[in-house]
Write an enzyme that holds these catalytic residues in place. Structure first.
Site, PDB file in Angstrom:
ATOM      1  N   ASP A  38       0.851  -1.189   0.000  1.00  0.00           N
ATOM      2  CA  ASP A  38       0.000   0.000   0.000  1.00  0.00           C
ATOM      3  C   ASP A  38       0.888   1.241   0.000  1.00  0.00           C
ATOM      4  O   ASP A  38       2.009   1.218   0.528  1.00  0.00           O
ATOM      5  CB  ASP A  38      -0.920   0.020   1.223  1.00  0.00           C
ATOM      6  CG  ASP A  38      -2.146   0.895   1.031  1.00  0.00           C
ATOM      7  OD1 ASP A  38      -3.227   0.342   0.749  1.00  0.00           O
ATOM      8  OD2 ASP A  38      -2.023   2.131   1.151  1.00  0.00           O
ATOM      9  N   ASP A  65       4.041   1.733  -4.405  1.00  0.00           N
ATOM     10  CA  ASP A  65       3.435   2.672  -5.348  1.00  0.00           C
ATOM     11  C   ASP A  65       3.181   1.891  -6.631  1.00  0.00           C
ATOM     12  O   ASP A  65       4.110   1.597  -7.381  1.00  0.00           O
ATOM     13  CB  ASP A  65       4.372   3.852  -5.611  1.00  0.00           C
ATOM     14  CG  ASP A  65       3.815   4.844  -6.616  1.00  0.00           C
ATOM     15  OD1 ASP A  65       2.735   4.582  -7.190  1.00  0.00           O
ATOM     16  OD2 ASP A  65       4.460   5.885  -6.849  1.00  0.00           O
ATOM     17  N   VAL A  66       1.925   1.525  -6.888  1.00  0.00           N
ATOM     18  CA  VAL A  66       1.617   0.649  -8.027  1.00  0.00           C
ATOM     19  C   VAL A  66       1.888   1.315  -9.364  1.00  0.00           C
ATOM     20  O   VAL A  66       1.974   0.630 -10.393  1.00  0.00           O
ATOM     21  CB  VAL A  66       0.159   0.153  -7.986  1.00  0.00           C
ATOM     22  CG1 VAL A  66      -0.101  -0.696  -6.747  1.00  0.00           C
ATOM     23  CG2 VAL A  66      -0.840   1.304  -8.089  1.00  0.00           C
ATOM     24  N   TYR A 157     -13.454   7.246 -14.122  1.00  0.00           N
ATOM     25  CA  TYR A 157     -13.390   5.975 -13.386  1.00  0.00           C
ATOM     26  C   TYR A 157     -13.972   4.852 -14.232  1.00  0.00           C
ATOM     27  O   TYR A 157     -13.381   3.761 -14.311  1.00  0.00           O
ATOM     28  CB  TYR A 157     -14.162   6.110 -12.081  1.00  0.00           C
ATOM     29  CG  TYR A 157     -14.218   4.852 -11.247  1.00  0.00           C
ATOM     30  CD1 TYR A 157     -13.124   4.454 -10.486  1.00  0.00           C
ATOM     31  CD2 TYR A 157     -15.367   4.060 -11.217  1.00  0.00           C
ATOM     32  CE1 TYR A 157     -13.169   3.298  -9.715  1.00  0.00           C
ATOM     33  CE2 TYR A 157     -15.435   2.912 -10.444  1.00  0.00           C
ATOM     34  CZ  TYR A 157     -14.324   2.531  -9.705  1.00  0.00           C
ATOM     35  OH  TYR A 157     -14.378   1.379  -8.947  1.00  0.00           O
ATOM     36  N   LYS A 161     -12.049   1.374 -15.505  1.00  0.00           N
ATOM     37  CA  LYS A 161     -12.513   0.031 -15.183  1.00  0.00           C
ATOM     38  C   LYS A 161     -12.918  -0.744 -16.439  1.00  0.00           C
ATOM     39  O   LYS A 161     -12.790  -1.980 -16.476  1.00  0.00           O
ATOM     40  CB  LYS A 161     -13.656   0.094 -14.176  1.00  0.00           C
ATOM     41  CG  LYS A 161     -13.219   0.616 -12.802  1.00  0.00           C
ATOM     42  CD  LYS A 161     -12.077  -0.211 -12.218  1.00  0.00           C
ATOM     43  CE  LYS A 161     -11.682   0.244 -10.831  1.00  0.00           C
ATOM     44  NZ  LYS A 161     -10.621  -0.606 -10.221  1.00  0.00           N
ATOM     45  N   THR A 192     -17.195   0.574   1.582  1.00  0.00           N
ATOM     46  CA  THR A 192     -15.886   1.047   2.015  1.00  0.00           C
ATOM     47  C   THR A 192     -15.874   2.568   1.913  1.00  0.00           C
ATOM     48  O   THR A 192     -16.852   3.190   1.472  1.00  0.00           O
ATOM     49  CB  THR A 192     -14.759   0.482   1.126  1.00  0.00           C
ATOM     50  OG1 THR A 192     -14.888   1.037  -0.201  1.00  0.00           O
ATOM     51  CG2 THR A 192     -14.818  -1.036   1.044  1.00  0.00           C
TER      52      THR A 192
END
Length: 285
Positions: A38, A65-66, A157, A161, A192
């Site tokens: 994360d 850091d993706v 977004y 996706k 969440t």
């Protein structure tokens, strides 16, 4: 603990909270060992320590850091060293800023593509090469129902996706013949921080709202069964999407509007979303 996945070695991105944390807890309950990554280093280390203590299993938290290939490579390599190999990668990290497409700063759009798409591509490549070399492995990419249908208020977004859904479909076909399973999970509204302040009506709550544990259960089931392909959670959302898909786009949009889907984002309480948006959009806002 059922130990269906005893000995499996699992890496999870975006693991400090939400779906990532719930998924780690579920894997630990099945006897797997887990490394969480994360961007929030302190929180992911705390999460791993808490899960290790509560489960009696092995969880490690690492900074990740993706969007940075070097950071992701270090994460995967460290996970392999810590766990003694790697069997499963869950590409879970993602953000969902909300608001008008025209008002959205380009930097916020870029940030979504960097995390939601680039991060998944990097992770899938790094894990995929390792899994092909060993002749086995499982990549699980977290997409969204927003990757199957478009919704106002989250245009960028949705685009990210849709990209994850397309990526999953393609690499499933490429990698499965080489022994690697690829699953694309498409959650609807998950309870969440990501959906803080959203305003669903009664019907939307009934057919489209789930808990992080529901997503974790779907991931566990997919890994146990070595399932490749797309899964929508909950199944009622998948059924609704399939029923709407054959309709002409104008009619499909009208039906969604009548059912209240368009107001979920548009009527969101931005005050309640403020803390999440500040963290998600970061310095690029």
């Amino acid at each position: 603990m059922t130990n269906q996945l005893a000995g499996r070695k699992v890496a999870i991105t975006g693991g400090a909270r939400g779906i990532g944390r719930a998924t780690a807890e579920a894997f630990l309950a099945e006897g797997a060992t887990v490394v969480l990554g994360d961007i929030d280093v302190n929180l992911v280390e705390q999460t791993a320590a808490e899960l290790s203590k509560s489960s009696g299993g092995h969880a490690t938290g690492l900074g990740l850091d993706v969007t940075d290939p070097d950071s992701f490579e270090k994460f995967i390599a460290t996970a392999e060293q810590d766990l003694g190999g790697l069997d499963v990668l869950i590409n879970n990290a993602g953000i969902m800023p909300t608001g008008s497409f025209l008002d959205e700063p380009l930097a916020v759009a870029d940030r979504q593509f960097a995390i939601n798409v680039r991060g998944v591509i990097i992770g899938s490549k790094l894990a995929g090469k390792r899994f092909v070399a060993q002749g086995s492995g499982h990549i699980v990419n977290i997409a969204s129902v927003a990757g199957l249908i478009g919704s106002p208020g989250v245009a960028t977004y949705c685009a990210t996706k849709h990209a994850v859904v397309g990526l999953g479909s393609a690499i499933y076909q490429e990698l499965e013949p080489q022994g690697v399973a690829v699953t694309t999970i498409c959650p609807s509204f998950v309870n969440t921080e990501l959906i803080a302040g959203l305003a669903p009506n009664w019907l939307t709550k009934q057919i489209a709202f789930v808990e992080p544990t529901d997503i974790a259960d779907a991931i566990i089931d997919s890994v146990v069964k070595k399932y490749s392909g797309q899964r929508v959670v909950p199944t009622t959302s998948g059924l609704a999407a399939r029923m709407l898909a054959p309709l002409p786009e104008r009619l499909r949009n009208q039906v969604s509007h009548i059912l209240g889907a368009h107001s979920v984002i548009g009527d969101a309480d931005q005050t309640k979303r403020a803390a999440y948006l500040e963290r998600a959009e970061g310095a690029e806002k």
